[in-house]
Design a protein around this motif. Structure first.
Motif, PDB file in Angstrom:
ATOM      1  N   PHE A 342       0.817  -1.157   0.039  1.00 40.50           N
ATOM      2  CA  PHE A 342       0.057   0.142   0.196  1.00 40.50           C
ATOM      3  C   PHE A 342       0.808   1.186   0.005  1.00 40.50           C
ATOM      4  O   PHE A 342       1.918   1.206   0.239  1.00 40.50           O
ATOM      5  CB  PHE A 342      -1.071  -0.021   1.168  1.00 40.50           C
ATOM      6  CG  PHE A 342      -0.335  -0.223   2.612  1.00 40.50           C
ATOM      7  CD1 PHE A 342       0.199   0.845   3.177  1.00 40.50           C
ATOM      8  CD2 PHE A 342      -0.210  -1.467   3.143  1.00 40.50           C
ATOM      9  CE1 PHE A 342       0.661   0.730   4.460  1.00 40.50           C
ATOM     10  CE2 PHE A 342       0.483  -1.682   4.419  1.00 40.50           C
ATOM     11  CZ  PHE A 342       0.901  -0.393   5.094  1.00 40.50           C
ATOM     12  N   ALA A 343       0.330   2.212  -0.500  1.00 44.82           N
ATOM     13  CA  ALA A 343       1.051   3.499  -0.622  1.00 44.82           C
ATOM     14  C   ALA A 343       1.001   4.226   0.921  1.00 44.82           C
ATOM     15  O   ALA A 343       0.381   3.850   1.716  1.00 44.82           O
ATOM     16  CB  ALA A 343       0.404   4.555  -1.542  1.00 44.82           C
ATOM     17  N   PRO A 344       2.076   5.103   1.057  1.00 43.52           N
ATOM     18  CA  PRO A 344       2.016   5.851   2.580  1.00 43.52           C
ATOM     19  C   PRO A 344       0.846   6.456   2.608  1.00 43.52           C
ATOM     20  O   PRO A 344       0.322   6.373   3.985  1.00 43.52           O
ATOM     21  CB  PRO A 344       3.349   6.759   2.475  1.00 43.52           C
ATOM     22  CG  PRO A 344       4.143   6.033   1.422  1.00 43.52           C
ATOM     23  CD  PRO A 344       3.293   5.458   0.324  1.00 43.52           C
ATOM     24  N   ILE A 345       0.301   7.220   1.806  1.00 45.97           N
ATOM     25  CA  ILE A 345      -1.050   7.948   1.746  1.00 45.97           C
ATOM     26  C   ILE A 345      -2.091   6.963   1.420  1.00 45.97           C
ATOM     27  O   ILE A 345      -2.506   6.883   0.531  1.00 45.97           O
ATOM     28  CB  ILE A 345      -1.032   9.312   0.907  1.00 45.97           C
ATOM     29  CG1 ILE A 345       0.182  10.311   1.405  1.00 45.97           C
ATOM     30  CG2 ILE A 345      -2.468  10.042   1.169  1.00 45.97           C
ATOM     31  CD1 ILE A 345       0.074  10.914   2.815  1.00 45.97           C
ATOM     32  N   SER A 346      -2.705   6.377   2.609  1.00 46.61           N
ATOM     33  CA  SER A 346      -3.845   5.429   2.068  1.00 46.61           C
ATOM     34  C   SER A 346      -4.455   5.121   3.403  1.00 46.61           C
ATOM     35  O   SER A 346      -3.885   5.442   4.583  1.00 46.61           O
ATOM     36  CB  SER A 346      -3.330   4.350   1.414  1.00 46.61           C
ATOM     37  OG  SER A 346      -2.312   3.587   2.372  1.00 46.61           O
ATOM     38  N   ARG A 347      -5.600   4.668   3.656  1.00 43.66           N
ATOM     39  CA  ARG A 347      -6.491   3.978   4.370  1.00 43.66           C
ATOM     40  C   ARG A 347      -5.431   3.176   5.592  1.00 43.66           C
ATOM     41  O   ARG A 347      -5.172   3.347   6.601  1.00 43.66           O
ATOM     42  CB  ARG A 347      -7.374   3.317   4.348  1.00 43.66           C
ATOM     43  CG  ARG A 347      -8.352   2.906   5.768  1.00 43.66           C
ATOM     44  CD  ARG A 347      -9.246   3.960   6.015  1.00 43.66           C
ATOM     45  NE  ARG A 347     -10.246   4.138   5.129  1.00 43.66           N
ATOM     46  CZ  ARG A 347     -11.699   3.417   5.179  1.00 43.66           C
ATOM     47  NH1 ARG A 347     -11.812   2.493   5.986  1.00 43.66           N
ATOM     48  NH2 ARG A 347     -12.561   3.905   4.120  1.00 43.66           N
TER      49      ARG A 347
END
Lengths: 661, 134
Positions: A342-347
């Motif tokens: 997952f990307a750092p900016i994500s839920r």
């Protein structure tokens, strides 16, 4: 006879637990279903015998059988029935029996409702549960047997510690233990997963409801304990950063982190290894809490047991379970498969941040609680770490957490849009600024941090509402459609919003109470008037009264505001004859969310009585917050997606998922 | 971003938070912990006025004096030394002469301990560890 039966039932429970510790594991190795199924019957039978043992102790207390040492030391024939019952766990032995009873209850629940668990997982979980149970049965039987008899039975008991003769004792310890001990389930699942060397999203789906249940009880237990301390101890304080309070706060922080990481694991099959570690840590902190409270090792107003042999025994349990599970983790965790990206900016990213801040905050509490102990053991130097330490460490870590809370639910899984989330939180930001400006204007020249904190609280509360508004597309589509959408939202979404808003509510209460609390301390004679926060309190007089097992002096105050009578308050000072101890019964007057609080001191020779009067603005919000959080948890728990074993119609599930994304 | 970069970002964030927390903890440990002393330790260490500490010991029988407006004076003893304490406010329920007590505050210029909190021995079966040791 009853005492002996209770004792015997406990020994039988130990025997069953020992069988349950070994047989299912062998069954899982040999893939023998019959052996694995032994766990189910033994767990239920164990529950039966512990319940019988507990019932026996309750009966002894209710019938005031003073030939039993535990009853003699903690009861009195004149004590009201309610306190005879609650007195069962108002002492060391009884409270440990309650501890194992709840442990057996949870084991029994898994056995009864775990039908859809894979057979070997259930066998492992119940076996691990039995290891913990066996250790604590041994502890009780060897060091803290509540059923010991006295050779020459006395006629009258020594009565329960007066501070504990309160309705708070009926609710607080059982709640707290349901929370503490409830985390044993996630611990058992984690150890079982490590033993099996297999873990997947389904595992998280089974663990989450149990964790949530424990978390709800712990939240309520802590809140209840805090309110109890507030009105019973007569200092008007609701949190003292006392080691015993910290002992319950640490598992709560770790458990909250666990709830959130289990979410990531369930939805995205990521953070597996971390979730397992958190499960172990959370229950380890519960065990640590039990150790701190039960061994009397710390200086604390709560610790009413002091006996080193017990302390050493619990310390041993602590080492075996924490050390053992962490070693197992170090050995087996690398074998668990890593999860999704997952990307750092994500839920997921937001939930990782949540975990990071919660566990770090937990670590600061841990250091603050154990550092004095370690220092004393190592150097002999005695120090106390009080509120200032926690204000300087815990609070700064909670500020970024609270700032991040509203963002989390608004970010998408896998890859989120921070700017988009910020735009959608515009309303919350504006509300925060307005709240800040209003408070600043209202208290011009006063505290500077408080308005900022109120603004933060407003951001959290309105942010939670923003999330709901976003999901039902409020004001963007016709209202009736929005309402229909609101009904269709999964309960877990409502739960999240309530729990997050509860944080903000509690923060408002905390800030208002600590900043704008006003107090009056002085000695008053009848007809004297004290003025606090716009209220006038006239002392009408002092009246003695005889209670069932105490004498008390009641002071009557007439409360007026702007010349109009508001109410009458009657704080009292009780003297318990048997123990020669006295307690202060504070009087509380609730006005909205604020309270007037009166507690009494001593009467001096000239007939004046020392009085402490507080006005605590919005103080009740401190406890409404956690209640709201627990309610949010309950909503989530009732969500059919979380209900283990609930039949899931494919269509409904798909719809709910859609609405959730 | 590759898996490696993502992992590095994560570890970086974790380190930053931990570093901040460590800084806060160390800072707080230096500034906001309170040492515990008995009257004889106070005499030994020559504690100066203004330095906050916790004083533990037994309330000397006959030393309790109540003044106006809830002012209280008493003496704390530990067998070999004594220290006068001044406090203003309501004493805890379990405060009694001859019993254990822990007071928090600082010495003033005249060598009197100005307490702002007073904690008493809890009951006959529980004693704060500080008091028990004192």
């Amino acid at each position: 006879m009853i005492a002996e039966s209770g004792h015997y039932a406990l020994v039988l429970a130990l025997g069953l637990a020992l069988i349950q510790s070994i047989v299912p594991i062998i069954g899982a190795r040999w893939r023998d279903a019959a052996l694995m199924n032994v766990a189910r019957s033994t767990a239920l039978a164990q529950l039966l015998f512990v319940a019988a043992s507990f019932a026996a102790l309750v009966t002894l207390h209710v019938t005031s059988d003073f030939s039993v040492a535990n009853v003699y030391e903690n009861s009195h024939s004149l004590k009201p029935l309610l306190y005879k019952i609650t007195g069962v766990w108002g002492n060391h032995e009884g409270s440990m029996l309650l501890w194992v009873s709840i442990l057996a209850l949870f084991g029994g629940l898994v056995a009864a409702f775990g039908n859809n668990l894979p057979l070997s997982l259930r066998a492992h979980v119940l076996a691990v549960q039995a290891w913990v149970a066996s250790a604590f049965y041994l502890f009780i039987l060897i060091t803290s047997n509540p059923f010991l008899r006295i050779a020459n039975p006395p006629i009258e008991g020594r009565d329960l510690n007066p501070v504990l003769q309160d309705i708070g004792l009926a609710v607080h310890p059982p709640m707290l233990y349901l929370g503490y001990v409830g985390f044993s389930i996630s611990f058992s699942f984690a150890v079982a997963a490590l033993l099996e060397g297999r873990i997947d999203a389904a595992w998280a789906r089974w663990v989450r409801p149990w964790t949530l249940m424990a978390w709800i009880f712990l939240t309520l237990g802590i809140a209840m304990g805090s309110y109890w301390a507030y009105y019973e101890l007569g200092w008007g304080g609701w949190w003292f950063w006392d080691p015993v309070e910290n002992a319950s706060l640490m598992p709560w922080l770790a458990g909250t982190a666990l709830l959130h990481s289990a979410l990531v694991m369930e939805k995205r099959n990521a953070l597996k290894v971390w979730t397992v570690l958190l499960s172990i840590l959370t229950f380890s902190l519960s065990l640590l809490g039990t150790f701190l409270v039960r061994s009397g090792v710390l200086t604390s107003v709560h610790a009413f047991a002091t006996d080193p042999t017990r302390g050493v025994f619990i310390l041993l349990i602590l080492f075996v379970f924490i050390g053992g599970s962490l070693s197992l983790y170090a050995w087996r965790a690398p074998a668990l498969k890593q999860g999704g990206l997952f990307a750092p900016i994500s839920r997921e990213g937001a939930l990782v941040l949540n975990n990071l801040l919660l566990t770090t905050a937990c670590a600061t509490v841990f250091i603050g609680t154990l550092y004095p102990l370690a220092l004393e053991v190592l150097t002999g130097e005695k120090i106390s770490v009080g509120a200032p330490f926690f204000n300087f460490t815990f609070a700064p870590l909670f500020v970024p957490l609270l700032l991040a809370v509203p963002f989390g639910p608004l970010l998408a899984w896998k890859r989120g849009d921070l700017l988009g989330a910020a735009q959608r939180l515009m309303v919350a930001g504006i509300a925060a600024l307005v709240a800040m400006a209003l408070v600043l204007a209202w208290t011009y020249g006063g505290a500077t941090l408080a308005p900022l904190a109120i603004g933060l609280a407003a951001f959290v509360i309105v942010g939670a509402l923003c999330d709901l508004a976003e999901r039902i597309a409020l004001f963007r589509i016709p209202l009736s459609l929005s309402l229909r959408r609101a009904r269709g939202l999964p309960r877990a979404t409502w739960g999240t919003a309530f729990a997050h808003a509860g944080l903000g509510i509690a923060l408002i209460g905390i800030v208002c109470e600590t900043t704008w609390n006003s107090e009056y301390i002085g000695s008053m004679k009848p007809d004297d008037v004290a003025r606090v926060a716009g209220y006038e309190l006239r002392l009408d007089g002092l009246n003695p009264r005889q209670g069932p097992n105490f004498r008390e002096m009641i002071a009557q105050f007439t409360v007026t505001r702007d010349g109009e009578k508001v109410s009458v308050m009657t704080p009292s000072k009780r003297n318990f004859t048997t123990r020669g101890a006295s307690t202060t019964e504070a009087a509380l007057l609730t006005r909205g969310a604020s309270q007037l609080y009166i507690s009494l001191g001593d009467v001096s020779a000239d007939g004046a009585i020392a009085v402490r009067i507080y006005h605590k603005p919005l103080v009740l919000m401190i406890w409404w917050g956690p209640v709201l959080m627990a309610f949010g948890g309950l909503l989530s728990l009732s969500d059919r997606r979380l209900r283990v074993g609930a039949p899931k119609p494919a269509k409904a599930a798909a719809r709910a998922l859609q609405a959730a994304e | 971003m590759t898996r490696k970069q993502r992992r590095l970002t994560l570890i970086g964030c974790a380190l930053v938070v931990l570093a901040i927390a460590a800084g806060l903890v160390l800072n707080a440990l230096r500034d906001s912990i309170v040492f515990f002393s008995t009257p004889s330790m106070v005499a030994e260490k020559h504690l100066g006025p203004g330095k906050r500490f916790r004083l533990g010991g037994l309330v000397q029988p006959g030393s309790l004096q109540r003044g106006d407006n809830l002012a209280v004076n008493f003496t704390v003893a530990d067998g070999s030394a004594t220290l006068p304490v001044a406090y203003k406010g309501i004493l805890p329920d379990l405060f009694r002469e001859g019993q254990g007590v822990v007071a928090e505050g600082a010495l003033d210029a005249s060598g009197v301990f100005r307490a702002d909190t007073v904690l008493a021995k809890h009951d006959e079966t529980y004693m704060p560890k500080d008091v028990a040791d004192a």
